[in-house]
Every structure is written in C-alpha cells, then in structure tokens.
Design a protein around this motif. Sequence first.
Motif, PDB file in Angstrom:
ATOM      1  N   UNK A  38       0.950  -4.715   7.858  1.00 35.73           N
ATOM      2  CA  UNK A  38       1.911  -5.609   8.481  1.00 35.73           C
ATOM      3  C   UNK A  38       2.586  -6.456   7.427  1.00 35.73           C
ATOM      4  N   UNK A  39       3.324  -7.462   7.848  1.00 34.84           N
ATOM      5  CA  UNK A  39       4.030  -8.331   6.913  1.00 34.84           C
ATOM      6  C   UNK A  39       3.069  -9.107   6.009  1.00 34.84           C
ATOM      7  N   UNK A  40       3.552  -9.422   4.826  1.00 35.83           N
ATOM      8  CA  UNK A  40       2.775 -10.161   3.829  1.00 35.83           C
ATOM      9  C   UNK A  40       3.645 -11.261   3.245  1.00 35.83           C
ATOM     10  N   UNK A  41       3.106 -12.488   3.205  1.00 35.72           N
ATOM     11  CA  UNK A  41       3.781 -13.582   2.523  1.00 35.72           C
ATOM     12  C   UNK A  41       2.973 -13.937   1.287  1.00 35.72           C
ATOM     13  N   UNK A  42       3.674 -14.078   0.167  1.00 35.00           N
ATOM     14  CA  UNK A  42       3.050 -14.499  -1.091  1.00 35.00           C
ATOM     15  C   UNK A  42       3.731 -15.792  -1.506  1.00 35.00           C
ATOM     16  N   UNK A  43       2.910 -16.810  -1.785  1.00 38.80           N
ATOM     17  CA  UNK A  43       3.437 -18.129  -2.151  1.00 38.80           C
ATOM     18  C   UNK A  43       2.708 -18.611  -3.398  1.00 38.80           C
ATOM     19  N   UNK A  44       3.457 -19.140  -4.339  1.00 35.83           N
ATOM     20  CA  UNK A  44       2.827 -19.672  -5.541  1.00 35.83           C
ATOM     21  C   UNK A  44       2.105 -20.969  -5.219  1.00 35.83           C
ATOM     22  N   UNK A  45       1.026 -21.204  -5.931  1.00 38.42           N
ATOM     23  CA  UNK A  45       0.240 -22.408  -5.713  1.00 38.42           C
ATOM     24  C   UNK A  45       1.033 -23.638  -6.152  1.00 38.42           C
ATOM     25  N   UNK A  46       0.948 -24.708  -5.364  1.00 38.46           N
ATOM     26  CA  UNK A  46       1.647 -25.944  -5.714  1.00 38.46           C
ATOM     27  C   UNK A  46       1.136 -26.532  -7.019  1.00 38.46           C
ATOM     28  N   UNK A  47      -0.103 -26.209  -7.368  1.00 35.42           N
ATOM     29  CA  UNK A  47      -0.681 -26.737  -8.602  1.00 35.42           C
ATOM     30  C   UNK A  47      -0.183 -26.024  -9.858  1.00 35.42           C
ATOM     31  N   UNK A  48       0.550 -24.917  -9.700  1.00 36.18           N
ATOM     32  CA  UNK A  48       1.093 -24.221 -10.875  1.00 36.18           C
ATOM     33  C   UNK A  48       2.026 -25.145 -11.656  1.00 36.18           C
ATOM     34  N   UNK A  49       1.952 -25.061 -12.972  1.00 30.84           N
ATOM     35  CA  UNK A  49       2.840 -25.857 -13.819  1.00 30.84           C
ATOM     36  C   UNK A  49       4.017 -25.042 -14.346  1.00 30.84           C
ATOM     37  N   UNK A  50       3.913 -23.723 -14.246  1.00 33.41           N
ATOM     38  CA  UNK A  50       4.974 -22.824 -14.703  1.00 33.41           C
ATOM     39  C   UNK A  50       5.186 -21.707 -13.694  1.00 33.41           C
ATOM     40  N   UNK A  51       6.019 -20.736 -14.058  1.00 30.45           N
ATOM     41  CA  UNK A  51       6.408 -19.662 -13.147  1.00 30.45           C
ATOM     42  C   UNK A  51       5.315 -18.614 -12.959  1.00 30.45           C
ATOM     43  N   UNK A  52       5.420 -17.938 -11.815  1.00 31.64           N
ATOM     44  CA  UNK A  52       4.644 -16.730 -11.546  1.00 31.64           C
ATOM     45  C   UNK A  52       5.649 -15.610 -11.301  1.00 31.64           C
ATOM     46  N   UNK A  53       5.233 -14.377 -11.507  1.00 32.77           N
ATOM     47  CA  UNK A  53       6.097 -13.213 -11.336  1.00 32.77           C
ATOM     48  C   UNK A  53       5.355 -12.198 -10.485  1.00 32.77           C
ATOM     49  N   UNK A  54       6.023 -11.671  -9.466  1.00 32.77           N
ATOM     50  CA  UNK A  54       5.401 -10.643  -8.649  1.00 32.77           C
ATOM     51  C   UNK A  54       6.325  -9.442  -8.558  1.00 32.77           C
ATOM     52  N   UNK A  55       5.741  -8.306  -8.311  1.00 33.99           N
ATOM     53  CA  UNK A  55       6.498  -7.072  -8.191  1.00 33.99           C
ATOM     54  C   UNK A  55       5.641  -5.909  -8.646  1.00 33.99           C
ATOM     55  N   UNK A  56       6.305  -4.860  -9.086  1.00 33.30           N
ATOM     56  CA  UNK A  56       5.632  -3.683  -9.614  1.00 33.30           C
ATOM     57  C   UNK A  56       6.701  -2.846 -10.287  1.00 33.30           C
ATOM     58  N   UNK A  57       6.541  -2.590 -11.573  1.00 38.72           N
ATOM     59  CA  UNK A  57       7.545  -1.827 -12.316  1.00 38.72           C
ATOM     60  C   UNK A  57       7.425  -0.321 -12.109  1.00 38.72           C
ATOM     61  N   UNK A  58       6.534   0.103 -11.215  1.00 38.25           N
ATOM     62  CA  UNK A  58       6.320   1.517 -10.966  1.00 38.25           C
ATOM     63  C   UNK A  58       5.164   2.079 -11.758  1.00 38.25           C
ATOM     64  N   UNK A  59       4.727   1.336 -12.769  1.00 37.34           N
ATOM     65  CA  UNK A  59       3.600   1.752 -13.604  1.00 37.34           C
ATOM     66  C   UNK A  59       2.431   0.771 -13.455  1.00 37.34           C
ATOM     67  N   UNK A  60       2.458  -0.049 -12.396  1.00 32.22           N
ATOM     68  CA  UNK A  60       1.379  -0.991 -12.147  1.00 32.22           C
ATOM     69  C   UNK A  60       1.402  -2.212 -13.034  1.00 32.22           C
TER      70      UNK A  60
END
Length: 96
Positions: free
Chosen positions: A29-51
């Motif tokens: 089903x649907x999935x929501x991904x949210x960065x933690x508020x405690x993060x001090x910098x960026x996060x990156x999500x995805x998949x380049x096709x090679x994991x």
Amino acid sequence: RKYMAAISGQKTVTTAGTAEALGSQIINGPLMVKTLYSNTNNAYIGNDGAGDVTSGNGFELDAGDAVVFEFVGNLAHIIVDVDTDGEGVAWIALNV
C-alpha cells in the motif's frame, strides 16, 4: 469488515555517504517517508537502479520534509543516505 493496519518504523544511517535500505518489509500500500526533525542536514531517498542513492541522484529532503509513494512493494526498494552520521527518516505504511 476489513481492517487496515498501520505499520511504521525509523531508519538511521550509521555512516553518511553509505546508503542503506529503508528496511526489508513487504509494503502492499502507500508509504510515507519523513525526515526526522532532529536531523541537522539533508537526507536523500530513492534508488539509482543498482541499490544506491547519493546527494547527486536522490530525492533531497530537509528535516521534517516528507514524500509519499503510492506503492513500493518492499522497503528494500527505497534507499536512504544522509549528510550527517546517525541521522535518518521515519516511515509509515498502510497495509491492506
């Protein structure tokens, strides 16, 4: 009557620059991904096709930002990396 169960979790990346799978659970089903508020910098999500995912090819999220996927099949298909060791994301899915 059919009930839906919400499942959730968090993923922190031990070493910035070393991408990790969001998890290994099947998500039907649907999935929501949210960065933690405690993060001090960026996060990156995805998949380049090679994991893998990097700051150069991932979907960039600041602290508190979220993205929703209509269907992913398995958390292992979503890869996470961060700019700072130990930071990460939270996720919630709605399974049928």
